[in-house]
Design a protein around this motif. Sequence first.
Motif, PDB file in Angstrom:
ATOM      1  N   ASP A  60     -15.976 -20.035  40.867  1.00  0.00           N
ATOM      2  CA  ASP A  60     -16.092 -18.701  41.367  1.00  0.00           C
ATOM      3  C   ASP A  60     -15.646 -18.492  42.850  1.00  0.00           C
ATOM      4  O   ASP A  60     -16.118 -18.945  43.922  1.00  0.00           O
ATOM      5  CB  ASP A  60     -17.569 -18.388  41.426  1.00  0.00           C
TER       6      ASP A  60
ATOM      7  N   HIS B 273     -16.462 -23.913  36.023  1.00  0.00           N
ATOM      8  CA  HIS B 273     -16.263 -22.668  36.255  1.00  0.00           C
ATOM      9  C   HIS B 273     -16.212 -22.535  37.844  1.00  0.00           C
ATOM     10  O   HIS B 273     -17.271 -22.802  38.573  1.00  0.00           O
ATOM     11  CB  HIS B 273     -17.452 -21.779  35.558  1.00  0.00           C
TER      12      HIS B 273
ATOM     13  N   ASP C 177     -20.351 -14.283  31.734  1.00  0.00           N
ATOM     14  CA  ASP C 177     -20.497 -14.781  32.810  1.00  0.00           C
ATOM     15  C   ASP C 177     -21.620 -13.968  33.677  1.00  0.00           C
ATOM     16  O   ASP C 177     -21.472 -12.879  33.763  1.00  0.00           O
ATOM     17  CB  ASP C 177     -19.272 -14.629  33.729  1.00  0.00           C
TER      18      ASP C 177
ATOM     19  N   MET D  11     -12.344 -13.435  41.882  1.00  0.00           N
ATOM     20  CA  MET D  11     -13.076 -12.362  42.482  1.00  0.00           C
ATOM     21  C   MET D  11     -12.420 -11.778  43.837  1.00  0.00           C
ATOM     22  O   MET D  11     -13.237 -12.319  44.663  1.00  0.00           O
ATOM     23  CB  MET D  11     -14.742 -12.323  42.343  1.00  0.00           C
TER      24      MET D  11
ATOM     25  N   HIS E 278     -12.121 -18.426  38.190  1.00  0.00           N
ATOM     26  CA  HIS E 278     -12.548 -16.877  38.298  1.00  0.00           C
ATOM     27  C   HIS E 278     -12.341 -16.270  39.827  1.00  0.00           C
ATOM     28  O   HIS E 278     -13.129 -16.412  40.529  1.00  0.00           O
ATOM     29  CB  HIS E 278     -14.171 -16.551  37.680  1.00  0.00           C
TER      30      HIS E 278
HETATM   31 ZN    ZN Z   1     -17.563 -16.454  37.440  1.00  0.00          ZN
END
Ligand code: ZN
Length: 216
Positions: free
Chosen positions: A34, A32, A174, A67, A65
């Motif tokens: 970020d 994963h 998450d 953001m 992911h």
């Molecule tokens: Zn995340």
Amino acid sequence: MIKVAPSVLSADFTRFYDAIKMLEAAGADYIHCDVMDGMFVPNITFGPYMIRDMRKATKLTLDVHLMVQAPERYVEAFAEAGADIIVVHEEATTHLDRTLQMIRAAGKKCGVALNPHTPLSVLEYVLDGLDQVLLMSVNPGFGGQSFLPYSLDKARALKAMIDARGLDIDIEMDGGIGLHNVAEVAAAGVNVLVAGNAVFCAPDPAEVIRRLKLGK
Ligand code: ZN
Ligand code: DX5
């Protein structure tokens, strides 16, 4: 089957290669990643070049992911870098449907992430085309935060929504997940577990991953 997606946000940023090899040996399903832009969330991490280099280092699924405010600006860059799954926040993109079309057109799996307060109703018309929904169980931006208990109700409601339509969509959760709450999270219908600190701060990360996969 539960999949475990350790977040390298909790790794030592000077030793990513070692972290990747450790996760491979420990049986992680996804890595994963970020990506934070300092705008959508109050923190900054890394961009497409990191994904490009991680891609060279591993065959594990890279679960990216984003953001990032207006993630549509970067979908192509992350796709070319070698992301397998690209997850965008509903709150960050004005034209969510168009952004999802971009991800699919790039040949990648697509996911939508929802902040803790965002209702599931925003998924109503896009759900059918998704591979994954990511429910944030903390406010995004930092690792090591406490799990928000109402996330469990949200996961149950999402599972019901997916099942009612006969869809096959992964439910990823998450934030704040570890051995202390994995049983509840799994029972709520979550089948992709993101874990940062629970894996990287453990004396035996492989054991934590093994138990997370068992859901207990
Ligand atoms: Zn995340
Ligand atoms: C938070 C990130 C998470 C985070 C999870 O904004 O999206 O992936 O790293 O870390 P833990 O498991 O430590 O809460």
